[in-house]
Design a protein around this motif. Sequence first.
Motif, mmCIF file in Angstrom:
data_model
loop_
_atom_site.group_PDB
_atom_site.id
_atom_site.type_symbol
_atom_site.label_atom_id
_atom_site.label_comp_id
_atom_site.label_asym_id
_atom_site.label_seq_id
_atom_site.Cartn_x
_atom_site.Cartn_y
_atom_site.Cartn_z
ATOM 1 N N UNK A 93 11.296 34.063 19.427
ATOM 2 C CA UNK A 93 11.074 34.307 18.004
ATOM 3 C C UNK A 93 9.643 34.014 17.599
ATOM 4 N N UNK A 94 9.108 32.896 18.096
ATOM 5 C CA UNK A 94 7.727 32.536 17.755
ATOM 6 C C UNK A 94 6.753 33.593 18.254
ATOM 7 N N UNK A 95 6.986 34.086 19.487
ATOM 8 C CA UNK A 95 6.079 35.088 20.047
ATOM 9 C C UNK A 95 6.052 36.338 19.169
ATOM 10 N N UNK A 161 6.786 27.538 13.136
ATOM 11 C CA UNK A 161 5.557 27.204 13.854
ATOM 12 C C UNK A 161 4.632 28.411 13.953
ATOM 13 N N UNK A 162 5.173 29.595 13.694
ATOM 14 C CA UNK A 162 4.378 30.819 13.663
ATOM 15 C C UNK A 162 3.067 30.642 12.903
ATOM 16 N N UNK A 226 -0.562 32.804 24.907
ATOM 17 C CA UNK A 226 -0.877 31.508 24.310
ATOM 18 C C UNK A 226 0.339 30.849 23.692
ATOM 19 N N UNK A 227 1.139 31.640 22.988
ATOM 20 C CA UNK A 227 2.299 31.064 22.317
ATOM 21 C C UNK A 227 3.325 30.589 23.348
ATOM 22 N N UNK A 240 11.181 22.951 18.507
ATOM 23 C CA UNK A 240 11.538 23.274 19.885
ATOM 24 C C UNK A 240 10.895 24.586 20.309
ATOM 25 N N UNK A 241 10.478 24.656 21.543
ATOM 26 C CA UNK A 241 10.123 25.918 22.190
ATOM 27 C C UNK A 241 10.292 25.721 23.684
#
Lengths: 318, 313
Positions: A93-95, A161-162, A226-227, A240-241
């Motif tokens: 999701x963050x990516x 965190x995006x 990077x993410x 969390x990631x």
Amino acid sequence: MAGLTLGETPPSNSRPRRQRLSARRARRQRAFRWAAVTVLAVFFLLPLLAMLEFTTRGAGGKRSFDTWRLLVDWGRLSETYPALSAGIIDSAGQVVLTVLLTLVLLVPTVIWVRLRLPRLRRLVEFVCLLPLTIPAIVLVVGLAPVYAWVVYFLGGSSVTLTFAYTILVLPYAYRAIDAGLSAIDVRTLAEAARSLGAGWGTVMWRVILPNIRSAVMSAAFLTVALVLGEFTIASLLNRSNVQVAINFLGKSSATMSVAVSLAALVLAFVLLFLLSLVGGRRRLSLVGGRRRFSLVGRRRRFSLVGRRRRGTPKENNS
Amino acid sequence: MPTVAQRSAEPASNPAPAGRGRLSRGAVNRSIARSSSLLGVVPFFAFVTVFLAIPTLVVAIGAFAGDDGRPTLANLAALANGYIIDAFVRSILLSAVTAVIGAVLGALLAYALVTAKEGGLLRRVVTAASGVLAQFGGVTLAFAFMATIGLSGFVTVFLRDNLGIDIYSGGVWLFEMPGLVLVYTYFQVPLMVIVFLPALDGIRPQWREATESLGGSTWQYWRRVAGPLLAPAFLGSTLLLFANAFSAYATAAALVSQGNLIVPLQIRTALTSDVVLGQQNLGKAMALGMVVVVAVVMGLYALLQRRTARWLG
């Protein structure tokens, strides 16, 4: 060059000697080259091999691929290591969101500044490169109170965190997109489109964007890499990631966490190799001379204050 | 340059004015156009303000604020505590040592690549791999080294079983400073290759030929021509490596789970553990200290970069 090589001394005597010399030098350089590359290749490949060996250890000294079988079986994985599968989902999701936010925020701004506000260009460049001098561990100290507000408005999901990640990738994405824009004549393209009656939206979306597609692609690739590798901010803000999950798992199941590390690493390898292949093959000779998109090319211009000379073919090196 | 650009940007919206009245209206239009085009950058600057400027200011102001919010220098004074000074010294030492090792090994590798054929397979593979490995840090790197030379790592076990060598006979050093040096070197060398290769590419073969035609030896060429030309680039790259190691956190955090060897780990403790009364903002003071070190190093780097560009640009 020819004049220099001949020199002013009588050619009958010096020329063979010099050829001999340069042949000897070439031989010596070749020997040195292979020695250096071999020694360092061993140093750099050893940990990767060790990871593979470590994850395939079975009972009684046999090779076993149980860890890897578990890793590719999503259902069983999320049952056995729920934290890990949650981390993988969060990272995905963050990516996606970071790529979207970075591109949506940066691409129109950079194009717009080039076209309409050239005086702001220095400022935008400075701001975009600023995160390079602020270590992530410092940023996270200042982000903690900001994220108190983010939680208040948007909730405490790890996907938020995006925002922080967009800041982290800003320098890399900016460099990629800026290099892409420098390689085309944005102004002429925009004026041509405008004179044919296109609105600004059309100019950006249908005229300029297709021309910088590969720059946008490389910005996106870098963002993904990077993410996927980010740990500092996620861990210290208690989100969390996948990296946080690997670290957490390391305390209970070292084999699994090494396996996931290797998988993440291979993924980043593939992504960045793809990027460097795209960069290596593609040479833009439209306007920008001998510019190339490559990881290497972009990296070397990472000076914050360094001068940038436009339009000269040597610019890549400055 | 900006004026030319400005002028050429505008004729589309302003046809050539015919009289004085039109001119002033044109000027009004132009200023409206300019302020409305400023609207286009509002989202970007708003975002950057919230997530970059405010955090930076939080750190900078917090370092000078006491627990009650009043301005104080107590936090900065607390930096003089023995354990914080030690952490800074170790951080700087670690960064300096790995920067120098990385710079020397990386420069050798970069030189080896330059002697290869340009565009050849070797060069392409090594530069691409360096690009990947320089980015490769963090938790994965720590685990890679645990799998390699951890207590039951591949190399450790191999050396013990086959050659009878125990690399940990003097204690487990992987989770201490020597371990950090080894692991950091792993990402410093590739970074050096990437940043130093362009400078080596800037060296022209004609310079060597000129030296030779004047009777100079190889030693003289390196001592008098190539050395002085490459020195600023080499120093600059070393500084960049220093800043890179100094700001790294994840690798050390994953490797060293207990103890506060270096400044980033001290900041971790300040952030995560229960706050000691009167030291709420100590973490911010340490963060500010880090920013100051990095800023000084990057400033020097920029100066050297300018010098490099003079010849090898």
